[in-house]
Motif scaffolding. Structure first.
Motif, short mmCIF file in Angstrom:
data_model
loop_
_atom_site.label_atom_id
_atom_site.label_comp_id
_atom_site.label_asym_id
_atom_site.label_seq_id
_atom_site.Cartn_x
_atom_site.Cartn_y
_atom_site.Cartn_z
N UNK A 1 7.96 9.32 -6.60
CA UNK A 1 9.18 9.22 -5.81
C UNK A 1 9.80 7.85 -6.10
N UNK A 2 11.10 7.78 -6.05
CA UNK A 2 11.75 6.50 -6.36
C UNK A 2 11.87 5.66 -5.10
N UNK A 3 11.48 4.40 -5.24
CA UNK A 3 11.61 3.46 -4.13
C UNK A 3 11.42 2.07 -4.70
N UNK A 4 11.79 1.06 -3.96
CA UNK A 4 11.46 -0.31 -4.35
C UNK A 4 10.60 -0.89 -3.23
N UNK A 5 9.83 -1.91 -3.60
CA UNK A 5 8.97 -2.55 -2.60
C UNK A 5 9.81 -3.06 -1.43
N UNK A 6 10.97 -3.64 -1.75
CA UNK A 6 11.83 -4.20 -0.69
C UNK A 6 12.30 -3.11 0.26
N UNK A 7 12.63 -1.93 -0.28
CA UNK A 7 13.09 -0.84 0.59
C UNK A 7 11.97 -0.32 1.47
N UNK A 8 10.76 -0.24 0.89
CA UNK A 8 9.61 0.24 1.66
C UNK A 8 9.32 -0.74 2.81
N UNK B 1 0.84 -1.21 0.00
CA UNK B 1 0.00 0.00 0.00
C UNK B 1 0.87 1.26 0.00
N UNK B 2 1.87 1.27 0.87
CA UNK B 2 2.74 2.45 0.93
C UNK B 2 3.49 2.63 -0.38
N UNK B 3 3.92 1.51 -0.97
CA UNK B 3 4.66 1.56 -2.24
C UNK B 3 3.77 2.15 -3.34
#
Ligand code: DC
Length: 205
Positions: free
Chosen positions: A144-151, A134-136
């Motif tokens: 914004x750049x992010x990966x699911x694993x980082x989130x 959900x946050x991803x």
């Protein structure tokens, strides 16, 4: 009428969405208490002392850019472990909770520390994977750049710090109702919460 709905739970469990919708449904005031800690953390990132920053919060601090970023979230979780920061924010939250006309507050310690006398206490949770997804999705919409694993890692780190701190840790109040939203969308979660609140006799006084 004084009537408080306390909503606690881990990061990205859907507390904010639910709390806002419940407040609208019942015509209650709403306070996102996480924003108090995020606004304080934002000022600390600018170089202010955490306790001084918490004591000097003003309406402008809640409208600043970047309050929802992971960096500010982690900062909020860190300064939220400081007893003097929490002490500086408690009075405002307690007055808000017991105002006339009803109030909904979401956070980590609302049902345990801020308002143990709350008429309704919900502990809203969801699996780590569902919360991260959900946050991803939210973050991706904002480009914004992010990966699911980082989130996922970010949420787990923050939850652990919020759970393990000595002062006002995130913990389910004994007299709270657990609402697991892993398999519920926002409107299903709202319907369940409304059904719980509507049964309370205090609503009629
Ligand atoms: O609800 P949120 O994710 O915006 O909260 C950010 C951080 O603030 C959270 O990781 C811990 C802290 N917090 C807290 O300690 N107590 C609260 N009542 C609300 C938030």
């Amino acid at each position: 009428m004084i009537f408080t709905i306390a909503i606690d739970g881990p990061a990205a469990a859907g507390k904010g969405t639910l709390a806002k919708a419940l407040a609208q449904h019942f015509g209650f005031a709403y306070l996102d208490t996480g924003l108090l800690y995020r606004a304080t953390a934002r000022k600390v990132l600018d170089g202010l002392d955490p306790v001084a920053a918490a004591k000097a919060l003003s309406p402008h601090d809640f409208t600043r850019d970047g309050l929802r970023t992971a960096k500010v979230g982690q900062g909020a979780s860190k300064i939220a472990a400081m007893p003097k920061v929490r002490a500086a924010l408690i009075d405002f939250q307690q007055k808000f909770a017991r105002q006339q006309g009803g109030a909904v507050l979401d956070g980590r310690d609302i049902g345990t520390v801020i308002c143990p006398q709350a008429e309704i206490k919900l502990f809203v949770t969801a699996s780590d994977e569902v919360r991260a997804a959900r946050r991803f999705a939210e973050i991706s919409q904002k480009n914004e750049t992010a990966t699911l694993a980082l989130v996922l890692e970010d949420l787990r780190q923050r939850d652990q710090r919020d759970r393990d701190r000595a002062t006002a840790p995130m913990i389910q109040a004994q007299d709270s109702i657990l609402l697991d939203t892993s398999d519920l969308d926002a409107s299903q979660a709202l319907a369940k919460a409304i059904a719980i609140v509507a049964l309370h006799p205090g609503l009629l006084t």
